[in-house]
Design an enzyme around this catalytic site. Sequence first.
Site, mmCIF file in Angstrom:
data_model
loop_
_atom_site.group_PDB
_atom_site.id
_atom_site.type_symbol
_atom_site.label_atom_id
_atom_site.label_comp_id
_atom_site.label_asym_id
_atom_site.label_seq_id
_atom_site.Cartn_x
_atom_site.Cartn_y
_atom_site.Cartn_z
ATOM 1 N N ARG A 123 -24.132 0.071 -36.398
ATOM 2 C CA ARG A 123 -24.299 0.857 -37.634
ATOM 3 C C ARG A 123 -23.975 2.336 -37.454
ATOM 4 N NH1 ARG A 123 -29.017 -2.307 -38.358
ATOM 5 N NH2 ARG A 123 -28.517 -4.120 -39.623
ATOM 6 N N LYS A 145 -12.386 9.866 -43.078
ATOM 7 C CA LYS A 145 -11.911 8.576 -43.609
ATOM 8 C C LYS A 145 -11.431 7.739 -42.437
ATOM 9 C CE LYS A 145 -10.207 9.330 -48.292
ATOM 10 N NZ LYS A 145 -8.977 9.336 -49.109
ATOM 11 N N GLU A 187 2.992 15.392 -44.625
ATOM 12 C CA GLU A 187 1.622 15.700 -45.076
ATOM 13 C C GLU A 187 1.425 17.216 -45.223
ATOM 14 O OE1 GLU A 187 -0.423 13.512 -46.232
ATOM 15 O OE2 GLU A 187 -0.467 11.673 -45.043
ATOM 16 N N LYS A 222 -8.086 21.398 -46.294
ATOM 17 C CA LYS A 222 -8.711 20.067 -46.366
ATOM 18 C C LYS A 222 -10.225 20.173 -46.170
ATOM 19 C CE LYS A 222 -8.600 15.283 -45.078
ATOM 20 N NZ LYS A 222 -7.941 14.146 -44.475
ATOM 21 N N GLU A 232 -14.885 11.351 -52.031
ATOM 22 C CA GLU A 232 -13.785 11.141 -52.980
ATOM 23 C C GLU A 232 -14.257 10.647 -54.351
ATOM 24 O OE1 GLU A 232 -9.949 9.798 -51.274
ATOM 25 O OE2 GLU A 232 -9.779 8.576 -53.067
ATOM 26 N N ARG A 236 -11.289 15.234 -54.143
ATOM 27 C CA ARG A 236 -10.613 14.749 -52.930
ATOM 28 C C ARG A 236 -9.438 13.818 -53.245
ATOM 29 N NH1 ARG A 236 -13.253 12.827 -47.134
ATOM 30 N NH2 ARG A 236 -11.244 12.399 -46.164
ATOM 31 N N ASN A 240 -4.386 12.556 -52.258
ATOM 32 C CA ASN A 240 -3.554 11.345 -52.317
ATOM 33 C C ASN A 240 -2.228 11.595 -53.028
ATOM 34 O OD1 ASN A 240 -5.480 9.736 -51.004
ATOM 35 N ND2 ASN A 240 -6.595 9.417 -52.919
ATOM 36 N N HIS A 243 0.739 9.329 -52.544
ATOM 37 C CA HIS A 243 0.278 8.191 -51.744
ATOM 38 C C HIS A 243 0.275 6.851 -52.490
ATOM 39 C CE1 HIS A 243 -0.639 11.156 -48.777
ATOM 40 N NE2 HIS A 243 -1.277 10.320 -47.977
ATOM 41 N N HIS A 247 1.846 4.074 -50.263
ATOM 42 C CA HIS A 247 1.152 2.882 -49.763
ATOM 43 C C HIS A 247 1.884 1.611 -50.186
ATOM 44 C CE1 HIS A 247 -2.937 5.113 -49.076
ATOM 45 N NE2 HIS A 247 -2.045 5.368 -48.144
ATOM 46 N N HIS A 259 4.017 6.121 -42.079
ATOM 47 C CA HIS A 259 3.223 6.681 -43.187
ATOM 48 C C HIS A 259 3.843 7.980 -43.730
ATOM 49 C CE1 HIS A 259 -0.333 7.544 -45.588
ATOM 50 N NE2 HIS A 259 -0.384 8.744 -45.050
HETATM 51 P P1 NAD Z 1 0.539 7.118 -35.035
HETATM 52 O O1 NAD Z 1 -0.871 7.278 -34.680
HETATM 53 O O2 NAD Z 1 1.112 5.752 -35.088
HETATM 54 O O3 NAD Z 1 1.413 8.018 -34.057
HETATM 55 C C1 NAD Z 1 2.821 8.015 -34.214
HETATM 56 C C2 NAD Z 1 3.510 7.613 -32.901
HETATM 57 O O4 NAD Z 1 3.486 8.717 -32.012
HETATM 58 C C3 NAD Z 1 2.887 6.441 -32.145
HETATM 59 O O5 NAD Z 1 3.926 5.679 -31.583
HETATM 60 C C4 NAD Z 1 2.093 7.135 -31.039
HETATM 61 O O6 NAD Z 1 1.955 6.306 -29.918
HETATM 62 C C5 NAD Z 1 2.951 8.316 -30.739
HETATM 63 N N1 NAD Z 1 2.279 9.518 -30.252
HETATM 64 C C6 NAD Z 1 1.157 10.064 -30.718
HETATM 65 N N2 NAD Z 1 0.944 11.242 -30.140
HETATM 66 C C7 NAD Z 1 1.940 11.433 -29.260
HETATM 67 C C8 NAD Z 1 2.275 12.495 -28.374
HETATM 68 N N3 NAD Z 1 1.586 13.626 -28.356
HETATM 69 N N4 NAD Z 1 3.352 12.344 -27.580
HETATM 70 C C9 NAD Z 1 4.109 11.202 -27.650
HETATM 71 N N5 NAD Z 1 3.872 10.194 -28.496
HETATM 72 C C10 NAD Z 1 2.787 10.318 -29.308
HETATM 73 O O7 NAD Z 1 0.860 7.752 -36.490
HETATM 74 P P2 NAD Z 1 0.412 9.087 -37.215
HETATM 75 O O8 NAD Z 1 1.598 9.501 -37.998
HETATM 76 O O9 NAD Z 1 -0.233 10.066 -36.320
HETATM 77 O O10 NAD Z 1 -0.733 8.576 -38.212
HETATM 78 C C11 NAD Z 1 -0.453 7.688 -39.273
HETATM 79 C C12 NAD Z 1 -1.741 7.013 -39.687
HETATM 80 O O11 NAD Z 1 -2.652 7.983 -40.169
HETATM 81 C C13 NAD Z 1 -1.565 5.996 -40.803
HETATM 82 O O12 NAD Z 1 -2.260 4.828 -40.471
HETATM 83 C C14 NAD Z 1 -2.214 6.645 -41.999
HETATM 84 O O13 NAD Z 1 -2.731 5.717 -42.909
HETATM 85 C C15 NAD Z 1 -3.277 7.466 -41.340
HETATM 86 N N6 NAD Z 1 -3.776 8.597 -42.117
HETATM 87 C C16 NAD Z 1 -5.113 8.718 -42.264
HETATM 88 C C17 NAD Z 1 -5.633 9.790 -42.950
HETATM 89 C C18 NAD Z 1 -7.113 9.964 -43.051
HETATM 90 O O14 NAD Z 1 -7.576 10.839 -43.771
HETATM 91 N N7 NAD Z 1 -7.887 9.195 -42.316
HETATM 92 C C19 NAD Z 1 -4.777 10.762 -43.507
HETATM 93 C C20 NAD Z 1 -3.414 10.600 -43.344
HETATM 94 C C21 NAD Z 1 -2.905 9.508 -42.656
HETATM 95 N N1 GLY Z 2 -5.812 11.831 -46.485
HETATM 96 C C1 GLY Z 2 -6.587 11.751 -47.678
HETATM 97 C C2 GLY Z 2 -8.006 12.108 -47.479
HETATM 98 O O1 GLY Z 2 -8.460 12.418 -46.408
HETATM 99 O O2 GLY Z 2 -8.754 12.092 -48.431
#
Ligand code: NAD
Ligand code: GLY
Length: 353
Positions: A123, A145, A187, A222, A232, A236, A240, A243, A247, A259
């Site tokens: 939890r 999130k 982003e 943010k 949200e 918030r 999006n 998005h 998505h 993404h």
């Molecule tokens: P990712 O985590 O897949 O990283 C992209 C690639 O880069 C991967 O292959 C990873 O192994 C590689 N990598 C990461 N750091 C590295 C480094 N320093 N050197 C070499 N390689 C490296 O993708 P991302 O773009 O970071 O994140 C996308 C995800 O984030 C999606 O799932 C999306 O839905 C999510 N997201 C979440 C929020 C939130 O608020 N929680 C907001 C925006 C996006």
């Molecule tokens: N990336 C959208 C949020 O954090 O609300």
Amino acid sequence: MIVEDTIHVSVREGYDVIIGKDLLVNTGKYLSAMFQERKAFVITDSNVKDHYLNTVLESLKDSGIDARFFVFPAGEGNKNLSTYESILNMLSENHCTRSDYILALGGGVCGDMAGFAAGTYMRGIPFVQIPTTVLAMVDSSVGGKCAVDLCQGKNLVGVFHQPSLVLCDTNTLSTLPQKYFKDGMAEVVKTGILCGGELFDLCCNFDIENLPKIISMCVEYKAGVVERDETEQGERKLLNLGHTAAHAIERCSQYTVPHGHAVAIGTSIIARASDRLGFSSTPISDDILSVLSSFGLPTSTEYSPEELLLASRMDKKSQGNEISVIIPEKIGHCVIRSIDFDVLSTIYEAGIS
Ligand code: NAD
Ligand code: GLY
């Protein structure tokens, strides 16, 4: 170690986002000051492991922290229930208790999934974000999130679970492949459209020297939104922007379109539609498409409006026959609209190319 900025996120249990250089080698110092006598569970992916896992483990060891680690295969396709379950099994097999904590070392995929494990295991146990992509530094590591995808849609299973600390070591970006650098800039541009002013100008006249300042400005923006609307209920939703279509594109591509690329296309679709359907007060799409293209990001998709509409029906931003969509009226001013799927269809038709 150089700390360039520290931004405090004032939610119920507030936390710092520290932006600087050479933070990774000091991970142990930060954590031993926060969590005494507790085990650390480092979660990372197969690419980040090769670059940074040893540095973090060494630093934890030097500070006397007992650490275990778990590596999953990199990529959005592994942000799923199966990897999540493997993480939970690893935690329980290693007797992780509520007094221990998780470190998410990697991009948004790692942070979202490790955060979800932290938010649900027993939890909820604490976790620390160590983002290593631009996208994770400017967006996903802040705000709590945490989720995994289902094959039916993005982020459909998740929780809000705030980290206890975010360490953004900008040195890690030196190994980030260009493709993923661009993803993060999508982003950043999204945030620039939302807040306008200096941040949008810094995107239009991009200079890599300004990247730490850009990261700070995005986090600052943010953090403010999250403080005012942590779960949200209203404001918030603005984050999006772009998005809804993004998505849908990710889902249509079975998560092979990254993404950030999908966000760039989604933002382009809504910007064109906003101009063509008369939502924008002054034309905005030329400026938005031009800045996205300047980072080598795509602004159009091979999927049809019908395919996007079908994929959007499973979006978690939908409620009954309505879905919330963010409309850019001008740079620095976007509004949240709840629209029905017929209007979404009109938007996709108008904005697709
Ligand atoms: P990712 O985590 O897949 O990283 C992209 C690639 O880069 C991967 O292959 C990873 O192994 C590689 N990598 C990461 N750091 C590295 C480094 N320093 N050197 C070499 N390689 C490296 O993708 P991302 O773009 O970071 O994140 C996308 C995800 O984030 C999606 O799932 C999306 O839905 C999510 N997201 C979440 C929020 C939130 O608020 N929680 C907001 C925006 C996006
Ligand atoms: N990336 C959208 C949020 O954090 O609300």
